[in-house]
Design a protein around this motif. Structure first.
Motif, short mmCIF file in Angstrom:
data_model
loop_
_atom_site.label_atom_id
_atom_site.label_comp_id
_atom_site.label_asym_id
_atom_site.label_seq_id
_atom_site.Cartn_x
_atom_site.Cartn_y
_atom_site.Cartn_z
N VAL A 1 18.88 14.98 33.18
CA VAL A 1 19.42 15.15 34.53
C VAL A 1 18.94 14.01 35.42
O VAL A 1 19.71 13.41 36.19
CB VAL A 1 19.01 16.51 35.12
N LYS A 2 17.65 13.68 35.26
CA LYS A 2 17.09 12.60 36.06
C LYS A 2 17.81 11.27 35.78
O LYS A 2 18.14 10.52 36.68
CB LYS A 2 15.60 12.47 35.72
N ARG A 3 18.06 11.03 34.49
CA ARG A 3 18.75 9.80 34.11
C ARG A 3 20.16 9.77 34.72
O ARG A 3 20.61 8.74 35.22
CB ARG A 3 18.86 9.68 32.59
N LEU A 4 20.83 10.93 34.68
CA LEU A 4 22.18 10.99 35.24
C LEU A 4 22.16 10.64 36.72
O LEU A 4 23.02 9.89 37.20
CB LEU A 4 22.77 12.39 35.04
N GLY A 5 21.17 11.18 37.44
CA GLY A 5 21.05 10.89 38.87
C GLY A 5 20.87 9.39 39.08
O GLY A 5 21.51 8.79 39.94
N TYR A 6 20.04 8.79 38.24
CA TYR A 6 19.80 7.36 38.34
C TYR A 6 21.08 6.57 38.10
O TYR A 6 21.38 5.60 38.80
CB TYR A 6 18.69 6.96 37.38
N TYR A 7 21.89 7.01 37.12
CA TYR A 7 23.14 6.31 36.85
C TYR A 7 24.12 6.44 38.01
O TYR A 7 24.88 5.51 38.30
CB TYR A 7 23.78 6.80 35.55
N ALA A 8 24.10 7.61 38.67
CA ALA A 8 24.97 7.79 39.83
C ALA A 8 24.61 6.76 40.90
O ALA A 8 25.48 6.11 41.49
CB ALA A 8 24.84 9.20 40.36
N VAL A 9 23.29 6.60 41.12
CA VAL A 9 22.84 5.61 42.11
C VAL A 9 23.29 4.21 41.70
O VAL A 9 23.82 3.44 42.51
CB VAL A 9 21.30 5.65 42.26
N ALA A 10 23.12 3.89 40.41
CA ALA A 10 23.49 2.56 39.92
C ALA A 10 24.99 2.33 40.09
O ALA A 10 25.42 1.24 40.48
CB ALA A 10 23.09 2.41 38.46
N PHE A 11 25.77 3.35 39.82
CA PHE A 11 27.22 3.22 39.94
C PHE A 11 27.61 2.98 41.39
O PHE A 11 28.44 2.11 41.69
CB PHE A 11 27.90 4.48 39.41
N PHE A 12 26.97 3.72 42.29
CA PHE A 12 27.21 3.52 43.71
C PHE A 12 26.87 2.08 44.10
O PHE A 12 27.64 1.41 44.81
CB PHE A 12 26.37 4.52 44.51
N GLY A 13 25.74 1.60 43.61
CA GLY A 13 25.33 0.22 43.91
C GLY A 13 26.36 -0.78 43.41
O GLY A 13 26.72 -1.73 44.10
N ALA A 14 26.85 -0.54 42.21
CA ALA A 14 27.82 -1.47 41.62
C ALA A 14 29.10 -1.49 42.44
O ALA A 14 29.69 -2.56 42.68
CB ALA A 14 28.13 -1.07 40.18
N ILE A 15 29.54 -0.32 42.90
CA ILE A 15 30.76 -0.26 43.70
C ILE A 15 30.55 -0.97 45.03
O ILE A 15 31.42 -1.70 45.52
CB ILE A 15 31.19 1.21 43.91
N THR A 16 29.34 -0.78 45.60
CA THR A 16 29.03 -1.47 46.86
C THR A 16 29.13 -2.98 46.68
O THR A 16 29.76 -3.67 47.48
CB THR A 16 27.60 -1.10 47.32
N LEU A 17 28.53 -3.46 45.60
CA LEU A 17 28.59 -4.91 45.33
C LEU A 17 30.04 -5.36 45.19
O LEU A 17 30.46 -6.37 45.73
CB LEU A 17 27.81 -5.22 44.06
N ASN A 18 30.80 -4.54 44.47
CA ASN A 18 32.20 -4.85 44.22
C ASN A 18 32.99 -4.93 45.52
O ASN A 18 33.90 -5.74 45.67
CB ASN A 18 32.79 -3.76 43.34
#
Lengths: 309, 329
Positions: free
Chosen positions: B5-22
């Protein structure tokens, strides 16, 4: 340690590790041939020899000519200058950024570390090659230095992560703590106490990035982002593909740049091996053991020979 | 479970970051893409009226009257709802549709390469760690390492020169065009026949893992529990696979997930050289057509690929490593 003994040590190290010697010799050959290109070829990379389109290797043109009648050997040598320069530029930028970011996060810890670590992790999951392509196409046609710049700006996260964890482990050692208690300035602690202990990691990071940058540049130029006026290894491959060198079996047009990239990569890898060995005592111990075993075997043989007499 | 679950939360953050960069990427560029697109339209002889400019600006989300925050919010919602915008070059196809049609081939290429190279890297890594210091060890490790520095372009060129232009293997496409297959088996054979060269081109440059596995194995073999095992008289085979390899594999699995990015780069190139209809070909046509929405779509989908590979790696290490399983309890 005086200068002579250092030289002696260096020679002994090279003698003990033929891989490193071979790598260094390869890199030196490539460097001297590209930087001193005018001494190795009489041709100019951009001169078109009329009537000698796609001519196979001969004594006049060692690696043949391209479809436009340009000398492949001269192009390889002069193109190497630009390619290597871009690699070194990207390496310096990437190492600089990863050093600043990695040490800041690892040394200061806390909130700063949390923020930086998140950024590093986000950058790590974005495929850098695709990012590179998107940036390149938004910039339009780009010159070699710009390519170096964007490769440097996109390739730091990996080594930043390594440097961060190394800085974190060094920061808790006794000598850093005692420097802190002595009241040393933070900048001095970072530059004098921490940085020298990461030298091998930094060097191997640099070597890795240079290889990566040359491959990435070749990739970008091959896709068609290069500056069509500049001669680099990537542009040579790209031009060869565009003029259908493969279709018509013009292998020599690809041979020069391919061989140069492979040899350069191999040389750098061999050097990286020895940096690993210096920084990882376990690998070094293994090498020393194998030398020791060899020595013992030799002695044994000698003893057997002598007793045989 | 807590771990996953913790890893999933981290991936959600990473995905958000990637979209922001995009989102901010086109805005950070000197001379925004709208102008670039206009320029290319102008060059190709299209008429550039005020309406066209307005329409293009709206497509990019560059409308002047909306605040940056609002347009970011719209962009984010659009991505999450599966509205990735329209492709310029293949209008009226949506970005998502174009990607859907090609992503399968790329996943097929990357996935197959990953499985094969993982098997080879791990087994050879264990072998050379066991035989460390010998000539065979040096030869295998060095060859693997040097091969990773050969650009995929060159390997692909060499393969296509040697095998495709001599008509031993096909020069392009993923299946024989316009051919109706009698049964599934024939189809599979055809796909494998077309995928062989692209696969080999990526595979041949991905043996760097041998070195990593070897280093991990050597570190593990120096641990006390191995010495204890040898002292107890545990058979060699069990020490190698049951004790050492199981622990040494963990970092390799993690780094394998990270290498998806590298494999993706390789597959983009190989697809272009072998004319293979995957994500790489889509990217190339997007670049040629200055199709920024499609390009950004490829960037997002490849980030998603990376994230899912990382999550798969997490699940795998969760299964192999009992320490992770016990963490939550």
């Amino acid at each position: 340690m005086n200068k002579e003994s250092f030289l002696f040590q260096a020679i002994r190290f090279l003698k003990n590790s033929p891989r490193t010697t071979f790598g260094i010799i390869l890199i030196l050959i490539i460097l001297s041939m590209t930087l001193g290109a005018n001494f190795f070829t009489v041709h100019d990379p951009l001169t078109r020899y009329d009537g000698e389109w796609h001519s196979p290797p001969s004594t006049e043109h060692i690696l043949g000519t391209t479809r436009l009648g340009r000398d492949v050997f001269a192009q390889t040598l002069y193109g190497g200058r630009v390619s290597l320069m871009v690699g070194v530029l990207a390496g310096c930028i990437s190492v600089g950024i990863s050093l600043i970011i990695g040490i800041t996060a690892g040394y200061f810890g806390g909130v700063i570390d949390g923020v930086i670590n998140t950024v590093i992790n986000i950058m790590l999951v974005i495929p850098s090659i695709v990012l590179l392509l998107v940036i390149a196409s938004m910039l339009g046609g780009i010159s070699p230095p710009t390519i170096g710049l964007i490769i440097g700006l996109t390739s730091w996260p990996g080594s930043a992560r390594v440097l961060r964890s190394q800085a974190m482990s060094i920061r808790n050692r006794e000598f850093v703590l005692s420097a802190e208690i002595l009241g040393e300035k933070k900048l001095r602690i970072i530059l004098v106490e921490i940085l020298p202990n990461m030298l091998s990691l930094i060097t191997s990071g640099f070597v890795g990035t240079v290889i990566h940058a040359i491959l990435a540049m070749t990739f970008l130029e091959f896709i068609g982002f290069g500056d069509s006026l500049s001669v680099t290894w990537g542009m040579m491959l790209s031009n060869a593909q565009k003029t259908g060198a493969l279709n018509s079996g013009i292998w020599w047009e690809l041979l020069g740049p391919s061989l140069a990239i492979i040899l350069f990569g191999a040389g750098m890898t061999l050097i990286n091996f020895s940096i690993d060995e210096i920084s990882n005592p376990k690998l070094k111990a293994q090498r020393i053991m194998s030398t020791y075993n060899k020595m013992m075997k030799k002695k044994e043989k000698q003893r057997l020979m002598e007793s045989g007499k | 479970m807590q771990y996953l679950v913790k890893r999933l939360g981290y991936y959600a953050v990473a995905f958000f970051g990637a979209i922001t960069l995009n989102f901010f990427l086109p805005r950070m560029m000197p001379g925004n893409p709208v102008q670039q697109y206009m320029q290319s339209l102008y060059k190709t002889g299209g008429t550039v009226s005020a309406e066209v400019i307005a329409a293009v600006e709206k497509m990019f989300g560059f409308d002047q009257d909306v605040s940056l925050f609002t347009s970011f919010w719209r962009y984010l919602l659009g991505i999450l709802q599966g509205d990735w915008g329209y492709s310029f070059s293949r209008y009226p196809d949506t970005v998502l549709n174009v990607i859907k049609g090609s992503i399968g081939w790329t996943i097929f290429l990357i996935g197959t390469t990953m499985i094969i190279s993982f098997a080879i890297n791990v087994s050879l890594g264990i072998y050379v760690a066991w035989k460390r210091g010998t000539k065979r060890d040096m030869a295998i490790t060095l060859t693997g390492q040097v091969m990773t520095t050969i650009p995929t372009i060159i390997v692909a060129f060499a393969l296509s020169f040697a095998f495709a232009y001599t008509d031993i293997f096909p020069r392009g496409y993923s299946v024989t065009p316009l051919l109706k297959h009698a049964n599934n088996w024939e189809y599979i054979k055809d796909v494998a026949y077309h995928a062989f060269l692209p696969l080999m081109a990526i595979l041949l440059t991905s043996f760097g893992g041998i070195m990593g596995m070897r280093a991990n194995m050597i570190n593990q073999l120096g641990e006390d529990y191995i010495v204890m095992g040898i002292a107890k008289g545990v058979p060699d085979r069990k020490i190698m696979f049951g004790y050492g390899a199981r622990n040494a594999m963990l970092p390799v699995i993690t780094s394998l997930a990270m290498s998806v990015g590298f494999l993706l780069g390789g597959s983009l190139l190989v697809e272009r050289i072998f004319n293979y209809p995957g994500l790489g070909m889509v990217m190339m046509s997007a670049i040629n057509g200055r199709d920024y929405p499609l390009m950004q779509g490829v960037l997002i989908i490849s980030t998603i690929l990376m994230l899912s590979a990382n999550f798969t790696a997490d699940i795998l290490s969760f299964l192999i490593d009992p320490r992770l399983r016990k963490q939550g309890k």
